[in-house]
Every structure is written in structure tokens, then in C-alpha cells.
Design a protein around this motif. Sequence first.
Motif, short mmCIF file in Angstrom:
data_model
loop_
_atom_site.label_atom_id
_atom_site.label_comp_id
_atom_site.label_asym_id
_atom_site.label_seq_id
_atom_site.Cartn_x
_atom_site.Cartn_y
_atom_site.Cartn_z
N LEU A 1 0.84 -1.20 0.00
CA LEU A 1 0.00 0.00 0.00
C LEU A 1 0.87 1.25 0.00
N ALA A 2 0.42 2.28 -0.69
CA ALA A 2 1.17 3.54 -0.75
C ALA A 2 0.86 4.36 0.49
N LYS A 3 1.88 4.88 1.13
CA LYS A 3 1.75 5.74 2.31
C LYS A 3 2.56 7.02 2.07
N LEU A 4 2.17 8.07 2.78
CA LEU A 4 2.84 9.35 2.63
C LEU A 4 3.19 9.87 4.02
N ASP A 5 4.47 10.09 4.27
CA ASP A 5 4.90 10.74 5.52
C ASP A 5 4.75 12.23 5.33
N ILE A 6 3.94 12.86 6.17
CA ILE A 6 3.74 14.31 6.09
C ILE A 6 4.23 14.94 7.38
N ALA A 7 4.53 16.23 7.32
CA ALA A 7 5.04 16.93 8.49
C ALA A 7 4.40 18.30 8.60
N LEU A 8 4.10 18.69 9.82
CA LEU A 8 3.65 20.03 10.11
C LEU A 8 4.91 20.88 10.21
N CYS A 9 5.02 21.91 9.38
CA CYS A 9 6.27 22.66 9.24
C CYS A 9 6.06 24.16 9.35
N ARG A 10 7.16 24.83 9.68
CA ARG A 10 7.22 26.28 9.65
C ARG A 10 8.35 26.64 8.70
N GLY A 11 8.11 27.58 7.81
CA GLY A 11 9.12 27.98 6.83
C GLY A 11 10.33 28.60 7.48
N LYS A 12 11.51 28.28 6.95
CA LYS A 12 12.75 28.86 7.47
C LYS A 12 13.03 30.19 6.77
N LYS A 13 13.67 31.07 7.47
CA LYS A 13 14.15 32.33 6.90
C LYS A 13 15.52 32.09 6.27
N ASN A 14 16.02 33.07 5.52
CA ASN A 14 17.30 32.90 4.83
C ASN A 14 18.46 32.67 5.79
#
Length: 150
Positions: A114-127
Motif C-alpha cells: 500500500l502507498a503511504k505518505l509521511d507528512i510533516a507540520l512545518c514552519r518555513g525557514k528564513k534565509n
Amino acid sequence: MQKTVNILNKRAKFDYEILDKYTAGIVLTGTEIKSIRLGKASIAESFCEFHGHELFVINSHIEEYLYGTHYNHKAKSERKLLLNKKELKGLLKNMQNKGLTIIPLRLFTNEKGLAKLDIALCRGKKNFDKRETIKDRDNKRDLDRVKKTH
């Protein structure tokens, strides 16, 4: 015995600060899962979005199945993710309150195929965060070289 598929989003850890991880099922058609099992998929530019109380992965690219007929799927389309109700409510609450985003990290097949997807709750990084990540990676590489020579 089927070979396992492991498709990574390499830019995710560089561009985003990962706060929380989940493993979600993904709703696919027959030709989509056949293409994934051949390794013909990419999640590099994809993200996840809520439509109502359902979570969808947007911009994921699964190539059309080579031996498919007129029943073949579209390469880029929205695909529904399957999570528990409790996990969905928590993700929706976090996205609304804090301005976070959900990014796919890894597309894989489990031992049942079966196909599974690991997802993550993220915050964008600054430069400056990205520069710091590059500096840390270079320092680690130099330290490993020194350890290897001595």
C-alpha cells in the motif's frame, strides 16, 4: 516479494523547520499505484491543503502508467490523504492558528504494497536559518573528514 518504493522530498528539511510528523494513507486509482511501484513519482514541489475537513496533497506528480489505456490517470491532480479524525482536527487547528503548513516528506509502499505518505507540520525557514543549516552541514562534513584521517 515486492521491492519497496521510497521517494523523498529532499528540499523539505532545508526549506522548513519540521515540528510534527504523521503517516497518512493516500487514495489512488489502479494506474497511479502501478506508476508509484515503478518509482515514477515526485513530491518535490507538493504541499497539503484542507478542503472542508478532508486533507489533500496538491502538486504531487505521478507519471502516467506506460501500459495504461484511456483509463489512465492525470499526472498532477489532488489526492486525498487518509488520517484519523483526531489527527485531522489537530492539524486543522494548528494550520489555522499558527500559520503553519503541511509538507510531504516521503512517499513509500509498506510491506502490504500500500502507498503511504509521511507528512510533516512545518514552519518555513528564513534565509539566515538556511545559511546556518549549510554551515552546520559543512562543519559536520569537515569533522567527519578529520576523524576519518586520524
